[in-house]
Design an enzyme around this catalytic site. Structure first.
Site, PDB file in Angstrom:
ATOM      1  N   GLY A   1       0.793  -1.228   0.000  1.00  0.00           N
ATOM      2  CA  GLY A   1       0.000   0.000   0.000  1.00  0.00           C
ATOM      3  C   GLY A   1       0.825   1.278   0.000  1.00  0.00           C
ATOM      4  O   GLY A   1       0.343   2.327   0.429  1.00  0.00           O
TER       5      GLY A   1
ATOM      6  N   ASN B   1       1.536   3.000  -2.549  1.00  0.00           N
ATOM      7  CA  ASN B   1       0.855   3.943  -3.458  1.00  0.00           C
ATOM      8  C   ASN B   1      -0.402   4.518  -2.816  1.00  0.00           C
ATOM      9  O   ASN B   1      -0.738   5.678  -3.022  1.00  0.00           O
ATOM     10  CB  ASN B   1       0.559   3.269  -4.798  1.00  0.00           C
TER      11      ASN B   1
ATOM     12  N   HIS C   1       0.462   0.520 -13.284  1.00  0.00           N
ATOM     13  CA  HIS C   1       1.230  -0.640 -13.744  1.00  0.00           C
ATOM     14  C   HIS C   1       2.707  -0.265 -13.836  1.00  0.00           C
ATOM     15  O   HIS C   1       3.030   0.757 -14.453  1.00  0.00           O
ATOM     16  CB  HIS C   1       0.696  -1.113 -15.107  1.00  0.00           C
TER      17      HIS C   1
ATOM     18  N   GLU D   1       6.165   5.818  -9.353  1.00  0.00           N
ATOM     19  CA  GLU D   1       4.751   5.451  -9.158  1.00  0.00           C
ATOM     20  C   GLU D   1       4.059   6.386  -8.177  1.00  0.00           C
ATOM     21  O   GLU D   1       2.934   6.830  -8.411  1.00  0.00           O
ATOM     22  CB  GLU D   1       4.642   4.018  -8.614  1.00  0.00           C
TER      23      GLU D   1
HETATM   24  C1  GRF Z   1       3.243  -1.480  -7.467  1.00  0.00           C
HETATM   25  O1  GRF Z   1       4.498  -1.628  -8.063  1.00  0.00           O
HETATM   26  C2  GRF Z   1       2.155  -1.600  -8.487  1.00  0.00           C
HETATM   27  O2  GRF Z   1       2.433  -0.956  -9.685  1.00  0.00           O
HETATM   28  C3  GRF Z   1       2.141  -3.085  -8.658  1.00  0.00           C
HETATM   29  O3  GRF Z   1       2.167  -3.568  -7.345  1.00  0.00           O
HETATM   30  C4  GRF Z   1       2.946  -2.668  -6.564  1.00  0.00           C
HETATM   31  C5  GRF Z   1       2.131  -2.292  -5.377  1.00  0.00           C
HETATM   32  O4  GRF Z   1       2.850  -1.531  -4.473  1.00  0.00           O
HETATM   33  N1  GRF Z   1       1.106  -3.555  -9.493  1.00  0.00           N
HETATM   34  P1  GRF Z   1       2.156  -0.912  -3.184  1.00  0.00           P
HETATM   35  O5  GRF Z   1       1.263  -1.975  -2.578  1.00  0.00           O
HETATM   36  O6  GRF Z   1       1.386   0.294  -3.612  1.00  0.00           O
HETATM   37  O7  GRF Z   1       3.291  -0.569  -2.254  1.00  0.00           O
END
Ligand code: GRF
Length: 200
Positions: free
Chosen positions: A12, A14, A113, A182
């Site tokens: 999590g 992001n 992604h 990201e």
């Molecule tokens: C990120 O790299 C996203 O793009 C991928 O899974 C990861 C998730 O990271 N699909 P987080 O859970 O947000 O730390």
């Protein structure tokens, strides 16, 4: 205020970028709920710490209860719709969502992604890009945020950024640099989706 539903499956980080951006006012929106398909996702803890409703809907237990995968998608859509979101953000959400879910939020579901458009769809995108670099096939990878369509990791691109792969760097270093991008791009994409459309 705009309401965002965030779907997570793991760490999590992001989600955290979105929580930080809403707290600082960089994002004029609130995270209305965090939904996880995994009870052990750290994203749930991040949500609870921020005082945001965090709900688990585990596919395995729904299937064990005798429901179908399509029914899971419908249950998930009902759950998310209950929070009345303006936007649904898949931020490290690891399940593929079909039209049963997507049709409930037309053009309002976006996904992050860790690869460039059309490259390495599906899981382990960073690992596969790193291997492709090692094999001399690519020189860069990247990040994209796109509107979700039934095809996996495809759909109209909102924002994308190239991340060059550096000679001699470890996969962990590449991963860290991609995650940094990201965390920035997910906020930009949400801003873009929530920006009022101008009419001429
Ligand atoms: C990120 O790299 C996203 O793009 C991928 O899974 C990861 C998730 O990271 N699909 P987080 O859970 O947000 O730390």
């Amino acid at each position: 205020m705009n309401r965002i539903a965030v779907l997570v499956s793991g760490n999590g980080s992001n989600l955290q970028a979105l929580l930080d951006a809403t707290a600082s006012g960089q994002l004029d929106a609130e995270v209305a709920c965090v939904i996880s398909n995994s009870p052990t996702a750290f994203g749930l803890t991040r949500a609870e710490r921020a005082g945001i409703p965090a709900v688990v809907l585990e596919l395995r237990s729904v299937l064990t209860d005798g429901h179908t995968r399509a029914e899971y998608d419908a249950m998930l859509a009902d759950l998310v719709a209950g929070f009345d979101p303006d936007l649904v953000v898949l931020a490290g959400w690891m399940l593929i969502l079909g039209t049963g879910f997507l049709s409930r939020f037309p053009d309002r579901v976006i996904n992050l992604h860790p690869a460039l458009p059309g490259m390495f769809p599906g899981t382990h995108a960073i690992e596969r890009a790193y291997a492709a670099f090692g094999a001399g096939e690519i020189e860069a990878t990247g990040v994209m945020v796109h509107r979700v369509i039934p095809e996996v990791d495809a759909g109209p691109v909102l924002v994308t950024e190239t991340v060059p792969i550096l000679e001699g760097e470890s996969r962990a270093d590449l991963e860290a640099r991609i995650h940094e991008v990201e965390h920035r791009l997910i906020v930009t994409a949400v801003q873009q989706m929530l920006a009022p459309t101008t009419t001429h």
